[in-house]
Design a protein around this motif. Sequence first.
Motif: not given
Length: 156
Positions: A10-15, A17-23, A42-46
């Motif tokens: 759950e912690a990794l999943l939350a991180l 998601l935070l990473f994707m939203v920030s990017l 885009e490369e990192l988010t996908v």
Amino acid sequence: MRGVLARLEEALLALLLLFMVSLAFLNVLTRYLFRYPLAFTEELTVNAFVWATLMGIAVGLREGREGAHIRFVALTEFLPPPWPRVFIALGFLATAFLFFLLALLAWGQARDDLALGAISPALGIPNAFYTLPTPFLALLVAWRGLEGAYRTWRSR
């Protein structure tokens, strides 16, 4: 009782998601404020989305007696015991089998990326950075599927 692995998932999943939203937010800002989109986001988010999807599937399979994912219940709701339990366990086993196959195929892709020295287009880093986590996350989903089958089978 929640295990350490469950909290780590759950912690990794939350991180992620935070990473994707920030990017994505950073990309929107640079695109509209500076008229210069950042192609690497885009490369990192996908790729982070693929990892988050696999982790989300694993978390959903872990939750509850029958898992937290949407399922087709028209058959199991009308069957007499123990048949609903049998079909739910078979669903978990089918999921485990399919994700085990995905892990094998993803491992082959990661191995090929390493052997060929494939490089990502935007950041110029090895593609293996993106593909190596996939077989391990697919194995996690397969494990959660096996757990779900066991949990369902032994429940009354």
